[in-house]
Design an enzyme around this catalytic site. Structure first.
Site: not given
Length: 389
Positions: A79, A81, A111, A143-144, A168, A355
């Site tokens: 992904h 984003d 990520d 995706e997030e 991932e 994150h």
């Protein structure tokens, strides 16, 4: 064929192109810059690139880059984003790749923008002029947050391959299953009034107590009924994330709402779980004289499962010398499985860094990941006589 920038340069450029996705509009950004960088590099390598705008989101895009033809092949997916970042808690600019202590710091380093740089650097070093089955690089949007990029691919039904790897961060451990996730809101509407006389209103907080008690009972039933020993947390979980209600101690609470998530094990139906919760609310509504509404905060993400006997799982176990495992976090894996691909999750970096402020990818994750990518391409895309023994 012109050479691509170095791996570190590509990673730097990807991180320097902000692409936050978020349910809060003031954070949400387009991923166009990242898509354009990837499209330019992949076109240079001879891939046929299709940029796919998302329905009803003209500033969000998927990229499907294909080399070769056939009815099998391999998808390498990620992904584009990132999540928002904590301002003031980073030791360096989150949008500038910073190397220190054998680690590469930056928003999206693990990520998962760093994965794309690793894939591109690996592919450009391989002789791929004679691919027997297609090699597809997939880059998705959002995706997030809503996973709308992956959902759009399922709806379009245009992505065809036999196997897929989603990069991932798993610390290079093959992942064959994860739980699903639902994020829900229950809103109770009563009647406000002066707290000196309870008969003047109908307290939504009182009714919410009954709602929460029923949810806790349901949570315990799920824990008793469903178990999967392959997961560290081997039962479905329900978390009460936040609750809001009322406005002053001397007013009867007229409205209260709770938001919660439910993470189901593979084999469980999110739709059925939602139905079971919905069936429990009318009796509380009738008992308390309130109005109770159940709504989804986001579309649900199904649980993900690929058999450990799958060829791609077995191949990655051999390439990494690690046994396939499970994780609690959700990915786009179930959507790729819906499109007919045997999918696994495997990537560089740790989910513990994702994150977080000062997100990083350790340098020692790069070479082993390139070995995995090279091995999968040789196994699933190249003629046997083109693979060096």
């Amino acid at each position: 064929m012109p050479a691509l920038p170095s791996l570190i340069s590509m990673m730097s450029q990807l991180i320097a192109s902000p692409s936050i996705s978020c349910s809060q509009a003031h954070w949400d950004q387009s991923n166009k810059g990242v898509i354009e960088l990837l499209e330019n590099w992949l076109s240079t390598l001879g891939f046929r690139c299709e940029i796919m705008p998302l329905p009803d989101q003209p500033n969000k895009f998927n990229l499907i880059a294909t080399l070769g033809t056939g009815d099998g092949g391999l998808v390498l997916s990620g992904h584009t984003d990132t999540v928002p970042y904590d301002e003031g808690r980073w030791q360096s600019d989150p949008f500038k790749l910073n190397e220190r202590d054998q680690k590469l710091y930056g928003l999206g380093s693990c990520d998962m923008k760093g994965f794309f740089a690793i894939v591109l650097d690996t592919v450009q070093q391989m002789a791929l002029s004679n691919v027997q089955q297609p090699l597809i690089i997939l880059a998705t949007a959002d995706e997030e947050s809503s996973m709308s990029g992956a959902r759009a691919l399922v709806d379009a039904g245009k992505l065809k391959a036999r196997y897929a790897l989603i990069g991932e961060p798993t610390s290079l451990t093959p992942i064959h299953a994860h739980k699903g996730i639902m994020m829900e809101r229950i809103q109770v509407t009563g009647q406000s009034g002066h707290s000196s006389n309870p008969d003047l209103g109908n307290n939504a907080l009182d009714a919410m107590h009954d709602v929460m008690s029923e949810l806790m009972l349901f949570r315990q039933q799920l824990k008793t009924q469903y178990r999967d020993a392959s997961f560290v947390i081997d039962y479905p979980t329900m978390n009460f994330g936040c609750i809001h209600g009322g406005d002053n101690p001397n007013r009867i609470c007229g409205r209260c709402e709770i938001e919660f998530d439910l993470r189901a094990l593979p084999g469980m139906s999110n739709k059925a779980l939602m139905g079971e919760i919905a069936q429990r609310l009318p009796s509380i509504e009738a008992k308390t004289g309130t109005k109770i509404q159940l709504n989804s905060l986001f579309p649900d993400v199904p649980s993900f499962y690929t058999s450990v006997e799958s060829d791609i799982i077995k191949a990655c176990e051999t390439l990494t010398q690690r046994q396939a495992s499970t994780v609690a976090f959700a990915t786009e894996g179930s959507f790729l499985n819906q499109m007919g691909m045997e999918t696994l999750i495997l990537g560089p970096g740790s989910i513990d860094q994702a994150h977080q402020p000062n997100e990083f990818m350790a340098l020692d994750q790069i070479q082993p990941m390139q070995t995995v990518i090279r091995g999968l391409i040789e196994r699933f895309c190249l003629p046997l006589n083109d693979v060096k023994k």
